[in-house]
Design an enzyme around this catalytic site. Structure first.
Site, PDB file in Angstrom:
ATOM      1  N   GLU A 134       0.861  -1.196   0.000  1.00 60.36           N
ATOM      2  CA  GLU A 134       0.000   0.000   0.000  1.00 60.36           C
ATOM      3  C   GLU A 134       0.889   1.235   0.000  1.00 60.36           C
ATOM      4  O   GLU A 134       1.779   1.385   0.843  1.00 60.36           O
ATOM      5  CB  GLU A 134      -0.940   0.043   1.208  1.00 60.36           C
ATOM      6  CG  GLU A 134      -1.921   1.219   1.063  1.00 60.36           C
ATOM      7  CD  GLU A 134      -2.730   1.557   2.304  1.00 60.36           C
ATOM      8  OE1 GLU A 134      -2.578   0.883   3.341  1.00 60.36           O
ATOM      9  OE2 GLU A 134      -3.506   2.529   2.229  1.00 60.36           O
ATOM     10  N   GLU A 177       4.887   5.253   3.624  1.00 64.04           N
ATOM     11  CA  GLU A 177       4.308   6.579   3.908  1.00 64.04           C
ATOM     12  C   GLU A 177       5.474   7.568   4.031  1.00 64.04           C
ATOM     13  O   GLU A 177       6.423   7.331   4.760  1.00 64.04           O
ATOM     14  CB  GLU A 177       3.497   6.505   5.222  1.00 64.04           C
ATOM     15  CG  GLU A 177       3.093   7.833   5.815  1.00 64.04           C
ATOM     16  CD  GLU A 177       2.309   8.729   4.853  1.00 64.04           C
ATOM     17  OE1 GLU A 177       1.325   8.287   4.264  1.00 64.04           O
ATOM     18  OE2 GLU A 177       2.729   9.907   4.695  1.00 64.04           O
ATOM     19  N   THR A 221     -10.502   3.544   3.592  1.00 65.84           N
ATOM     20  CA  THR A 221      -9.366   4.160   4.298  1.00 65.84           C
ATOM     21  C   THR A 221      -9.918   5.307   5.150  1.00 65.84           C
ATOM     22  O   THR A 221     -11.100   5.648   5.049  1.00 65.84           O
ATOM     23  CB  THR A 221      -8.359   4.774   3.305  1.00 65.84           C
ATOM     24  OG1 THR A 221      -9.011   5.866   2.622  1.00 65.84           O
ATOM     25  CG2 THR A 221      -7.836   3.773   2.297  1.00 65.84           C
ATOM     26  N   PHE A 253      -9.367   8.488   4.701  1.00 66.26           N
ATOM     27  CA  PHE A 253      -9.859   9.542   3.806  1.00 66.26           C
ATOM     28  C   PHE A 253     -11.197   9.150   3.205  1.00 66.26           C
ATOM     29  O   PHE A 253     -12.090   9.984   3.089  1.00 66.26           O
ATOM     30  CB  PHE A 253      -8.829   9.849   2.709  1.00 66.26           C
ATOM     31  CG  PHE A 253      -7.878  10.940   3.106  1.00 66.26           C
ATOM     32  CD1 PHE A 253      -6.948  10.722   4.097  1.00 66.26           C
ATOM     33  CD2 PHE A 253      -7.929  12.190   2.508  1.00 66.26           C
ATOM     34  CE1 PHE A 253      -6.071  11.722   4.505  1.00 66.26           C
ATOM     35  CE2 PHE A 253      -7.062  13.202   2.899  1.00 66.26           C
ATOM     36  CZ  PHE A 253      -6.130  12.964   3.895  1.00 66.26           C
ATOM     37  N   ASP A 311      -2.071  12.014  -2.949  1.00 65.57           N
ATOM     38  CA  ASP A 311      -2.116  13.485  -2.958  1.00 65.57           C
ATOM     39  C   ASP A 311      -2.359  13.978  -4.384  1.00 65.57           C
ATOM     40  O   ASP A 311      -1.597  13.637  -5.299  1.00 65.57           O
ATOM     41  CB  ASP A 311      -0.793  14.060  -2.435  1.00 65.57           C
ATOM     42  CG  ASP A 311      -0.645  13.856  -0.931  1.00 65.57           C
ATOM     43  OD1 ASP A 311      -1.668  13.646  -0.251  1.00 65.57           O
ATOM     44  OD2 ASP A 311       0.497  13.911  -0.440  1.00 65.57           O
TER      45      ASP A 311
HETATM   46  C1  LIG Z   1      -4.395  12.062   0.954  1.00 64.30           C
HETATM   47  S1  LIG Z   1      -3.456  11.048   1.996  1.00 64.30           S
HETATM   48  C2  LIG Z   1      -4.326   9.492   1.970  1.00 64.30           C
HETATM   49  C3  LIG Z   1      -3.917   8.579   3.095  1.00 64.30           C
HETATM   50  C4  LIG Z   1      -4.600   7.199   3.070  1.00 64.30           C
HETATM   51  N1  LIG Z   1      -4.254   6.462   1.883  1.00 64.30           N
HETATM   52  C5  LIG Z   1      -6.093   7.346   3.178  1.00 64.30           C
HETATM   53  O1  LIG Z   1      -6.780   7.161   2.158  1.00 64.30           O
HETATM   54  O2  LIG Z   1      -6.599   7.627   4.273  1.00 64.30           O
HETATM   55  C6  LIG Z   1      -2.048  10.667   0.967  1.00 64.30           C
HETATM   56  C7  LIG Z   1      -0.910  10.081   1.770  1.00 64.30           C
HETATM   57  O3  LIG Z   1       0.137   9.699   0.889  1.00 64.30           O
HETATM   58  C8  LIG Z   1       1.375  10.124   1.438  1.00 64.30           C
HETATM   59  N2  LIG Z   1       2.290  10.274   0.290  1.00 64.30           N
HETATM   60  C9  LIG Z   1       2.220  11.226  -0.664  1.00 64.30           C
HETATM   61  N3  LIG Z   1       3.164  11.045  -1.595  1.00 64.30           N
HETATM   62  C10 LIG Z   1       3.849   9.922  -1.224  1.00 64.30           C
HETATM   63  C11 LIG Z   1       4.942   9.210  -1.786  1.00 64.30           C
HETATM   64  N4  LIG Z   1       5.515   9.615  -2.924  1.00 64.30           N
HETATM   65  N5  LIG Z   1       5.391   8.118  -1.152  1.00 64.30           N
HETATM   66  C12 LIG Z   1       4.809   7.700   0.008  1.00 64.30           C
HETATM   67  N6  LIG Z   1       3.764   8.336   0.588  1.00 64.30           N
HETATM   68  C13 LIG Z   1       3.288   9.424  -0.017  1.00 64.30           C
HETATM   69  C14 LIG Z   1       1.039  11.407   2.157  1.00 64.30           C
HETATM   70  O4  LIG Z   1       1.989  11.781   3.136  1.00 64.30           O
HETATM   71  C15 LIG Z   1      -0.323  11.084   2.757  1.00 64.30           C
HETATM   72  O5  LIG Z   1      -0.229  10.472   4.024  1.00 64.30           O
END
Ligand SMILES: C[S@@+](CC[C@H](N)C(=O)[O-])C[C@H]1O[C@@H](n2cnc3c(N)ncnc32)[C@H](O)[C@@H]1O
Length: 209
Positions: A40, A65, A186, A188, A115
């Site tokens: 994931e 993460e 999730t 979000f 993101d």
């Molecule tokens: C909008 S949040 C969604 C978190 C989770 N997947 C959810 O749906 O609740 C996006 C997550 O991806 C992480 N993230 C963004 N770019 C990333 C990358 N290149 N590698 C690892 N994590 C990343 C961010 O720090 C954030 O915690």
């Protein structure tokens, strides 16, 4: 499988520190078995990977993460349970795929609510692009899946363009599924559902060799 909690003195770290590992990873040595491995990307506070680890003990789970604050929250969730099948990494996903994952090593890659980087000048920071798709294709096993969910229409359209431009994977019938024991896919997803916001889900599959 029911949820079990460990007393504090029996908890062990499930964090995988990449700097201490040889690249590429030996996944059999890492988990002590040859069970299928799912990744994931962007686990946030770790709800999906924790529930998945509990519900599917015969699958190995890796979560990555980039933000330490969220990784630590996910660790707390995972480590208070007896989840020897879960490892968590604080790091950047594309670099991890490129450097640490062997060819044909994963059964599923989950990318939920990545993101969206809505500003045009930030689009280059988006995960989905040619380089990412090439790595997804390399590390997935034949028959393996890429599962995606997002709430952001602009990013959804971009992801559709990236998926349609690539020739590595085919559209699949399988879609992301809410884990048993969670009220949504999730954190979000749960938040957006409560706000009445629409989510988009899709699944792609690497053809059998
Ligand atoms: C909008 S949040 C969604 C978190 C989770 N997947 C959810 O749906 O609740 C996006 C997550 O991806 C992480 N993230 C963004 N770019 C990333 C990358 N290149 N590698 C690892 N994590 C990343 C961010 O720090 C954030 O915690």
């Amino acid at each position: 499988m029911s949820d079990v909690f460990l007393p504090k003195d029996q908890r062990v770290s499930r964090e995988l520190v990449l700097e201490q590992q040889q690249a590429p990873l030996n996944l059999k040595d890492l988990f002590g078995n040859e069970n299928p491995v799912e990744l994931e990307i962007g686990i946030g506070k770790g709800l999906f990977i924790t529930r998945s680890g509990v519900n599917h003990p015969d699958t190995n789970w890796i979560g990555i993460e980039i933000r330490r604050k969220y990784l630590n929250m996910a660790r707390e969730r995972v480590e208070k349970r007896p989840l020897g099948n879960v490892r968590l990494i604080c790091g950047e996903a594309l670099g991890f795929l490129e450097e640490y994952l062997p060819d044909n090593s994963l059964s599923v890659i989950h990318v939920y609510y990545p993101d969206p980087w809505p500003k045009k000048r930030h689009h280059k920071r988006r995960l989905f692009g040619e380089a990412f798709m090439a790595q997804v294709h390399r590390v997935l096993k034949p028959g393996g899946h890429l599962l995606i969910a997002t709430d952001h229409l602009g990013y959804w359209e971009h992801i559709q363009e990236v998926l349609q431009a690539q020739t590595y994977l085919d559209p699949a019938e399988r879609l992301p599924e809410d884990p048993d024991g969670a009220t949504g896919l999730t954190n979000f997803a749960i938040k957006y559902q409560a706000e009445g916001r629409q989510s988009y889900r899709t699944g792609y599959r690497k053809p059998e060799a």
